[in-house]
Motif scaffolding. Structure first.
Motif, PDB file in Angstrom:
ATOM      1  N   UNK A 120      31.314   8.525 -16.541  1.00  0.00           N
ATOM      2  CA  UNK A 120      29.898   8.227 -16.656  1.00  0.00           C
ATOM      3  C   UNK A 120      29.388   7.693 -15.313  1.00  0.00           C
ATOM      4  N   UNK A 121      28.166   8.018 -14.999  1.00  0.00           N
ATOM      5  CA  UNK A 121      27.514   7.512 -13.788  1.00  0.00           C
ATOM      6  C   UNK A 121      26.629   6.343 -14.194  1.00  0.00           C
ATOM      7  N   UNK A 122      26.850   5.189 -13.554  1.00  0.00           N
ATOM      8  CA  UNK A 122      26.092   3.985 -13.897  1.00  0.00           C
ATOM      9  C   UNK A 122      25.336   3.478 -12.667  1.00  0.00           C
ATOM     10  N   UNK A 123      24.029   3.382 -12.816  1.00  0.00           N
ATOM     11  CA  UNK A 123      23.185   2.769 -11.793  1.00  0.00           C
ATOM     12  C   UNK A 123      23.038   1.293 -12.121  1.00  0.00           C
ATOM     13  N   UNK A 124      23.341   0.437 -11.142  1.00  0.00           N
ATOM     14  CA  UNK A 124      23.204  -1.011 -11.326  1.00  0.00           C
ATOM     15  C   UNK A 124      22.230  -1.554 -10.297  1.00  0.00           C
ATOM     16  N   UNK A 162      32.323   5.291 -13.828  1.00  0.00           N
ATOM     17  CA  UNK A 162      32.991   4.624 -14.942  1.00  0.00           C
ATOM     18  C   UNK A 162      33.902   5.631 -15.655  1.00  0.00           C
ATOM     19  N   UNK A 163      35.188   5.364 -15.632  1.00  0.00           N
ATOM     20  CA  UNK A 163      36.172   6.259 -16.254  1.00  0.00           C
ATOM     21  C   UNK A 163      36.154   6.081 -17.769  1.00  0.00           C
ATOM     22  N   UNK A 164      36.700   7.055 -18.514  1.00  0.00           N
ATOM     23  CA  UNK A 164      36.771   6.919 -19.977  1.00  0.00           C
ATOM     24  C   UNK A 164      37.492   5.649 -20.425  1.00  0.00           C
ATOM     25  N   UNK A 165      38.415   5.158 -19.611  1.00  0.00           N
ATOM     26  CA  UNK A 165      39.140   3.928 -19.940  1.00  0.00           C
ATOM     27  C   UNK A 165      38.290   2.679 -19.763  1.00  0.00           C
ATOM     28  N   UNK A 196      21.917  -8.609 -13.745  1.00  0.00           N
ATOM     29  CA  UNK A 196      21.714  -7.227 -13.301  1.00  0.00           C
ATOM     30  C   UNK A 196      21.142  -6.397 -14.446  1.00  0.00           C
ATOM     31  N   UNK A 197      20.561  -5.271 -14.065  1.00  0.00           N
ATOM     32  CA  UNK A 197      20.139  -4.247 -15.022  1.00  0.00           C
ATOM     33  C   UNK A 197      20.954  -3.000 -14.752  1.00  0.00           C
ATOM     34  N   UNK A 198      21.324  -2.282 -15.808  1.00  0.00           N
ATOM     35  CA  UNK A 198      22.132  -1.074 -15.614  1.00  0.00           C
ATOM     36  C   UNK A 198      21.591   0.074 -16.469  1.00  0.00           C
ATOM     37  N   UNK A 199      21.820   1.289 -15.968  1.00  0.00           N
ATOM     38  CA  UNK A 199      21.416   2.522 -16.645  1.00  0.00           C
ATOM     39  C   UNK A 199      22.567   3.510 -16.480  1.00  0.00           C
ATOM     40  N   UNK A 200      22.974   4.144 -17.582  1.00  0.00           N
ATOM     41  CA  UNK A 200      24.224   4.893 -17.567  1.00  0.00           C
ATOM     42  C   UNK A 200      24.068   6.240 -18.269  1.00  0.00           C
ATOM     43  N   UNK A 201      24.735   7.251 -17.709  1.00  0.00           N
ATOM     44  CA  UNK A 201      24.757   8.573 -18.347  1.00  0.00           C
ATOM     45  C   UNK A 201      25.759   8.566 -19.500  1.00  0.00           C
ATOM     46  N   UNK A 202      25.657   9.519 -20.411  1.00  0.00           N
ATOM     47  CA  UNK A 202      26.767   9.765 -21.336  1.00  0.00           C
ATOM     48  C   UNK A 202      27.929  10.384 -20.567  1.00  0.00           C
ATOM     49  N   UNK A 203      29.101  10.514 -21.174  1.00  0.00           N
ATOM     50  CA  UNK A 203      30.221  11.168 -20.474  1.00  0.00           C
ATOM     51  C   UNK A 203      29.801  12.535 -19.936  1.00  0.00           C
ATOM     52  N   UNK A 204      30.177  12.794 -18.708  1.00  0.00           N
ATOM     53  CA  UNK A 204      29.738  14.020 -18.041  1.00  0.00           C
ATOM     54  C   UNK A 204      30.404  15.244 -18.670  1.00  0.00           C
TER      55      UNK A 204
END
Length: 592
Positions: free
Chosen positions: A542-546, A498-501, A451-459
């Protein structure tokens, strides 16, 4: 009313169903109930005879001098008339004659399962309507024209569209968690930004859901025998074409053209222009079978007709069948917000009472706290139309991030593989039982390198997403071919919270399968529509697009391949996330 009269012009009511037997059942307060057996003539040329089993609930006060309108209900796949008895017991004392019946092939009704076909299931319901027109306690709008509404969920929602499309005597319907295009439902291809989905290339088979329904249908006849002989079939309980469609699609890995045509012919997508009545659509957030996109497609079709239409997005669906507290109750409207919506809708369009049916769009917000001992109304946000808010563009960046400005996009690429035999595969759900133990304890997973993923920094602040996301990206495939569907690339898009944990949530287990025709070495700009969601991404998450190559709930590409998503800052691509602001999220408030 003028439109309904125009639809009735030239309409000839079919002969009423013949009642072969009935037995008095114990009545509840305010109504009497009787078991009914009907004989209907359906199929091509009305040449097939079927017996339908049902139960009628007649208000005690209803009479020829004081008639009541009718509510007609049918069952979901694998169910029976008995499933709708609580609704009938609730509605009958409130001045509705309710006829709940088992659809063809289910719950003691005869003949084979036909997927809510207009000439089979629609025609059967139409003949029941003709029989109701002879009942003296039933309100009529004209000769052989009873005032009738329909309600039911899933399979029991599809038959409402089939009936309304062929019988203009239907005055209003409330389809719950049902489909717009059965070809999309069972084998979606989301390679389009539109609400009507492409089938060239064909879709990606939901093999878990289709296997579950095939097994369920095959077991129906021996579990619930009918007094009507079942027409011979090489596929017991089904029209034989249905088993052929399942077997051929599973063997190929995709539905061939004839299967797509068959499924679509039994869908609102084929006969929407003939449904010209008020409709309240109720669709579930927790539903990987018939997702929010299907209800939005129905909403758009009905709006294009000029029909009064209301869209309610509830918490529950096929993947999570338990309503939230205070959401649905057939004992007390004060403890069932959806119940009050249903009663108000029928009061307006069947009793012609001057009641409000509320805003055009309502949606359950899982993050809103409310008194769970009462109504769930405070958890519902409202809007005057769909879509309900705006769009937040999160741009794909070559370093694997999602950024809010196109100017922050860096060049780069993300490569991954579709492994031989598509194994090991990503896990999103075990369809139909994911909310049950032990499956509810299994989280989503993606094997490394697939898979490929793209993720935001913590909101920095919470984001409320209500609507249908769309993502665009540039894809290169090493081995995929555009010549045959089996050789084409298949991808699965999804959004993780994705939670901080580090804990990962796949919102309602929803994924977006897309088959893509791309030649080796060719770069394709892909537009992928994701399933609709109602979700809050809380501050710090964080929001992660997979974009994954596999998913165990589907039949993906059987061709091993190396896939690459490339990012070009000169021509940036983005995940367009539907969002609502606080002013968009007001509760419904008092219903005038």
């Amino acid at each position: 009313a003028a439109g309904q009269h125009a639809r009735l012009a030239g309409f000839v009511a079919p002969p009423p169903a013949q009642v072969t037997s009935s037995s008095q059942a114990a009545g509840g307060t305010g109504y009497q109930a009787s078991m009914m057996h009907f004989v209907v003539h359906v199929g091509p040329g009305h040449s097939t005879v079927c017996t339908i089993l049902g139960e009628i609930f007649v208000p005690t006060a209803a009479s020829a001098s004081s008639p009541d309108p009718v509510i007609l209900t049918t069952n979901g796949f694998g169910g029976s008339f008995a499933d709708q008895v609580p609704l009938a017991q609730y509605a009958a004392p409130r001045g509705y004659v309710v006829l709940t019946y088992s659809g063809l092939g289910f719950g003691g009704s005869g003949c084979n399962i036909e997927l809510d076909s207009p000439i089979w299931d629609g025609e059967a319901a139409s003949q029941l309507i003709s029989w109701l027109s002879y009942r003296p306690e039933v309100l009529k709008d004209g000769p052989a024209d009873p005032r009738v509404g329909m309600i039911g969920g899933s399979y029991g929602g599809g038959v409402q569209f089939s009936t309304a499309a062929i019988d203009p005597r239907v005055d209003t319907i409330i389809p719950i968690i049902t489909w717009n295009d059965l070809a999309y439902s069972l084998a979606p291809n989301n390679g389009s930004a539109a609400f009507h989905y492409t089938d060239n290339p064909p879709g990606v088979l939901k093999w878990q859901w289709t296997s579950l329904f095939t097994a369920d249908g095959l077991s129906e006849a021996p579990q619930n025998p009918s007094s009507t002989p079942v027409p011979p079939s090489s596929c017991p309980g089904f029209d034989p074409r249905i088993c052929e469609a399942y077997a051929e699609s599973a063997a190929l890995g995709y539905p061939p053209d004839w299967v797509v045509s068959m499924l679509r012919s039994d869908s609102m997508a084929s006969f929407a222009k003939h449904v010209r009545i008020p409709v309240m659509l109720m669709q579930g957030e927790g539903d990987t079978l018939f997702n929010i996109n299907e209800a939005v497609a129905n909403y758009n079709d009905l709006r294009a007709n000029g029909d009064p239409v209301k869209l309610v997005i509830q918490s529950w669906g096929h993947s999570n069948s338990t309503p939230a507290p205070g959401e649905l109750s057939y004992t007390s409207a004060a403890h069932g917000y959806e119940t009050s919506l249903i009663i108000d809708w029928f009061a307006k369009y069947l009793k012609h009472q001057n009641v409000s049916t509320g805003p055009a769009v309502e949606y359950f917000r899982p993050w809103v706290a409310y008194n769970t001992g009462g109504s769930a109304e405070p958890a519902y946000g409202t809007a005057s139309s769909w879509p309900v808010g705006g769009t937040l563009d999160l741009y794909l960046s070559g370093d694997g991030s999602l950024v809010r400005s196109a100017q922050d996009v860096s060049p780069g690429s993300k490569s991954f593989v579709n492994p031989p035999g598509a194994q090991p595969g990503s896990y999103s759900e075990t369809s139909g039982v994911q909310n049950m133990s032990p499956f509810s304890n299994i989280g989503p997973t993606d094997p490394p390198g697939t898979y490929a993923s793209f993720e935001t920094p913590p909101l920095p602040a919470s984001i409320d997403s209500v609507g249908i996301p769309v993502v665009r990206f540039r894809l290169t495939a090493a081995a995929a071919s555009s010549l045959t569907p089996a050789d084409q690339a298949v991808l699965f898009g999804k959004i993780y919270d994705v939670a901080p944990s580090g804990a990962v949530t796949l919102v309602e287990n929803l994924v977006s399968p897309t088959r893509i025709a791309v030649l080796p070495g060719q770069q394709r700009l892909v537009t992928m529509t994701l399933p609709g969601i109602v979700h809050r991404y809380v501050v710090g998450d964080r929001i992660e697009l997979v974009i994954a190559a596999t998913d165990q709930a589907y039949l993906g590409s059987r061709i091993p391949d190396a896939l690459t998503i490339s990012v070009d800052p000169v021509h940036p691509t983005a995940l367009s996330l539907p969002v609502v602001s606080p002013q968009d999220e007001t509760s419904g408030g008092p219903r005038a």
